[in-house]
Design an enzyme around this catalytic site. Structure first.
Site, mmCIF file in Angstrom:
data_model
loop_
_atom_site.group_PDB
_atom_site.id
_atom_site.type_symbol
_atom_site.label_atom_id
_atom_site.label_comp_id
_atom_site.label_asym_id
_atom_site.label_seq_id
_atom_site.Cartn_x
_atom_site.Cartn_y
_atom_site.Cartn_z
ATOM 1 C CG ASP A 35 -3.965 -3.111 -2.146
ATOM 2 O OD1 ASP A 35 -4.742 -2.676 -1.273
ATOM 3 O OD2 ASP A 35 -3.118 -2.402 -2.741
ATOM 4 C CE LYS B 32 -5.437 -1.306 -4.956
ATOM 5 N NZ LYS B 32 -4.653 -0.120 -5.359
ATOM 6 C CG ASP C 26 -0.388 -5.511 -3.505
ATOM 7 O OD1 ASP C 26 0.601 -5.158 -4.166
ATOM 8 O OD2 ASP C 26 -0.984 -4.763 -2.708
ATOM 9 C CG ASP D 129 -5.050 1.628 -2.469
ATOM 10 O OD1 ASP D 129 -4.634 0.463 -2.240
ATOM 11 O OD2 ASP D 129 -5.396 2.023 -3.595
ATOM 12 C CD GLU E 121 -1.547 -1.964 0.320
ATOM 13 O OE1 GLU E 121 -2.034 -0.875 -0.030
ATOM 14 O OE2 GLU E 121 -1.022 -2.761 -0.485
ATOM 15 N NE ARG F 126 3.303 4.023 0.237
ATOM 16 C CZ ARG F 126 3.150 4.951 -0.695
ATOM 17 N NH1 ARG F 126 3.449 6.209 -0.439
ATOM 18 N NH2 ARG F 126 2.726 4.631 -1.900
HETATM 19 N N1 BES Z 1 -0.598 -2.589 -4.677
HETATM 20 C C1 BES Z 1 -0.762 -1.241 -5.072
HETATM 21 C C2 BES Z 1 0.137 -0.853 -6.239
HETATM 22 C C3 BES Z 1 -0.156 -1.529 -7.549
HETATM 23 C C4 BES Z 1 -1.015 -0.946 -8.468
HETATM 24 C C5 BES Z 1 0.454 -2.726 -7.872
HETATM 25 C C6 BES Z 1 -1.261 -1.565 -9.676
HETATM 26 C C7 BES Z 1 0.211 -3.342 -9.098
HETATM 27 C C8 BES Z 1 -0.648 -2.764 -9.986
HETATM 28 C C9 BES Z 1 -0.448 -0.315 -3.896
HETATM 29 O O1 BES Z 1 -0.732 -0.814 -2.652
HETATM 30 C C10 BES Z 1 -1.280 0.885 -4.080
HETATM 31 O O2 BES Z 1 -2.473 0.790 -3.982
HETATM 32 N N2 BES Z 1 -0.646 2.020 -4.333
HETATM 33 C C11 BES Z 1 -1.332 3.254 -4.521
HETATM 34 C C12 BES Z 1 -0.599 4.311 -3.761
HETATM 35 C C13 BES Z 1 -1.348 5.592 -3.638
HETATM 36 C C14 BES Z 1 -2.547 5.433 -2.739
HETATM 37 C C15 BES Z 1 -0.419 6.642 -3.080
HETATM 38 C C16 BES Z 1 -1.356 3.551 -6.006
HETATM 39 O O3 BES Z 1 -0.378 3.271 -6.691
HETATM 40 O O4 BES Z 1 -2.385 4.037 -6.489
HETATM 41 ZN ZN ZN Z 2 -0.761 -2.822 -2.456
HETATM 42 MN MN MN Z 3 -2.750 -0.415 -2.066
#
Ligand code: BES
Ligand code: ZN
Ligand code: MN
Length: 494
Positions: free
Chosen positions: A267, A274, A285, A344, A346, A348
């Site tokens: 991811d 990111k 991920d 990001d 993604e 869901r």
């Molecule tokens: N895979 C990430 C969530 C994540 C973050 C898992 C840190 C493990 C460690 C997910 O896809 C993500 O990027 N979520 C975002 C959502 C936001 C854009 C609403 C997040 O948590 O920042």
């Molecule tokens: Zn993710």
């Molecule tokens: Mn993400």
């Protein structure tokens, strides 16, 4: 590592290492006392000198210098007498197996007193030992820093009830092998562990009676109109995969359960890129998908009387010229439209496809596992997973299964107050909320795709990956969720 159960006379047994579990009140227990006498008080003296208090995870090693046939005695701390839970036994098994490795012995005895010779204790010690010695070492070129224990003998005093104990060891081996498979899949670097790799691993590991794997490639995914998976995959050079694994019991199935795992193999965030630090561990991920594959892989041998469908949508999330753009709209199979405000978010998007398909199977319940939100880590840290459910009974039973497994789930609300957070000006919903409560808005998004099926969502973003060594798991993929699900499927938590 081999695990055996044998009748053992602790003061006479010839072994390199004799592990004796003790709680805070048990330092002067029966066996410890007998051993101390034979060791001419040296054990007691060392306990005093070292300040050993039998804390959970602690141990004390004493060379016997021929005073008894066992080469070393290892006291293994269980913690407070009134707090000794299955997890304390898992930790004790791990400590004993690791200490044995540290001093390079090939065989060790873990002695159990008569009241400890239960299936719960035996299973937990065996499982802990197997989980504790796990290493992901395929990319290490320098030699071993410690030995690997060849055989752990669980020592018992009488041979009654042995069938139940043998069964407990067998189950522990199966669950530990599933956990270690999930860890391996997560720890494998993302350039190797692509969606294709994940599907190949599913085929390799999910064999056996009643188990079938079906892998959909890009064409089939297009035909099936899995719009979320295709949208996320747009920015990648790697083809997506949709992995379907089905287990059917020999006899009549008591119920049908669908398991869905997020399979984002890396991811980057996509165009909503990111920052570098947040990307460092993003091979993790697909931990939800890995857990689902690992659980499915042992079902033929565990043989629960439940039909299980495992679904893993797999792709990486990368930003090339074809990548989906913030503001794009996805139209899902169930007619719902989603505005992708942030690429990001993604997980869901790909889970939505899988939840729609799973719900069409009309299962009695469905459970998805996903490293879904950083917000869940802010709320619960790295030791607990967030649990969301539209069904109180399901939530309760999963929590209980998690507790038995030493995997802590904490229920968070599907608070309808935040529903308006995911309203979009141009589509039915959007894929991110505009404010706080990010773990909840993510769960509310998923709920849009579950129809009225009893459903639970485990946000494992925190516990799926260990940032530090634990006694039963080194840094890296943890296999979190595998043992909770195995408990759930074998029917302990109903
Ligand atoms: N895979 C990430 C969530 C994540 C973050 C898992 C840190 C493990 C460690 C997910 O896809 C993500 O990027 N979520 C975002 C959502 C936001 C854009 C609403 C997040 O948590 O920042
Ligand atoms: Zn993710
Ligand atoms: Mn993400």
């Amino acid at each position: 590592m081999e695990i055996k159960i044998r009748e053992i006379a602790p003061t006479r047994v010839q072994t390199a290492l004799l592990a004796v579990p003790v709680n805070d009140k048990g330092l002067d227990g029966n066996l410890a006392k007998r051993l101390d006498r034979q060791l001419k008080g040296r054990l007691g003296a060392l306990v005093k000198k070292s300040g050993f208090t039998a804390k959970r995870g602690s141990s004390l090693l004493l060379a016997t210098h021929g005073a008894i046939p066992a080469g070393h005695v290892l006291l293994v701390g269980l913690g407070k007498q009134d707090e000794v839970a299955p997890h304390a036994w898992r930790v004790a098994g791990a400590v004993a197996a690791k200490e044995a490795g540290r001093i390079w012995v090939d065989e060790a005895v873990f002695m159990l007193s008569p009241d400890q010779q239960t299936d719960v204790v035996v299973g937990a010690v065996a499982e802990g030992a197997l989980l504790g010695v796990y290493r992901f070492s395929k990319y290490r070129s320098n030699g071993h820093k410690r030995g690997t224990l060849g055989t752990l003998v669980l020592g018992r005093t009488a041979s009654r009830g042995s069938a139940a104990l043998t069964r407990a060891v067998r189950q522990a081996k199966l669950s530990a092998s599933a956990v270690c498979l999930a860890r391996d899949l997560v720890n494998e670097p993302a350039s190797i562990a692509t969606a294709t790799y994940l599907s190949e691993q599913a085929v390799v590991h999910c064999r056996g009676e009643g188990l079938k794997v079906e892998v959909w490639g890009k064409r089939k995914i297009q035909q099936m109109k899995l719009a979320g998976l295709l949208a996320v995959n747009q920015g990648s050079r790697e083809d997506p995969r949709f992995i379907r694994i089905r287990y059917k019991p020999k006899g009549k199935a008591r119920r049908k359960v669908a398991l869905i795992g997020k399979g984002i193999t890396f991811d980057s965030g996509g165009l909503s890129l990111k920052p570098p630090r947040s990307m460092e561990t993003m091979k993790l991920d697909m931990a939800g998908g890995a857990a689902v594959i690992a659980v499915m892989s042992v079902l033929p041998k565990l043989a629960p009387d439940v039909e299980v469908v495992g679904l893993v949508p797999a792709t990486d999330n990368l930003p090339d010229g074809g990548a989906q753009k913030p503001g794009d709209v996805i139209r899902y199979l169930n007619g719902k439209t989603v505005e992708v405000v942030n690429t990001d978010a993604e997980g869901r998007l790909v889970l939505a496809d899988a939840l729609i398909l799973a719900a069409r199977e009309k299962p009695d319940c469905m459970i998805n596992l996903a490293t879904l939100t950083g917000a869940c880590i802010v709320a619960l840290g790295n030791e607990l997973a967030g649990l969301f459910s539209n069904d109180g009974g399901l939530a309760q039973s999963l929590t209980a299964c998690g507790q038995d497994a030493g995997e802590n789930l904490w229920q968070l609300p599907l608070a309808t107050e935040y529903r308006e957070e995911i309203k979009s000006p141009i589509a039915d919903i959007k894929n991110v909320g505009s404010g706080s409560a990010g773990a909840i808005t993510a769960a509310l998004f998923l709920q849009e795709f579950v129809s009225d099926v009893p459903w639970a969502h485990l946000d494992i973003a925190g516990p799926a990956f260990a940032n530090k060594d634990h006694i039963t798991c080194p840094k890296g993929g943890t296999g979190f969720g595998v043992r909770t699900l195995l408990n759930f499927l074998s029917g302990t938590g109903e």
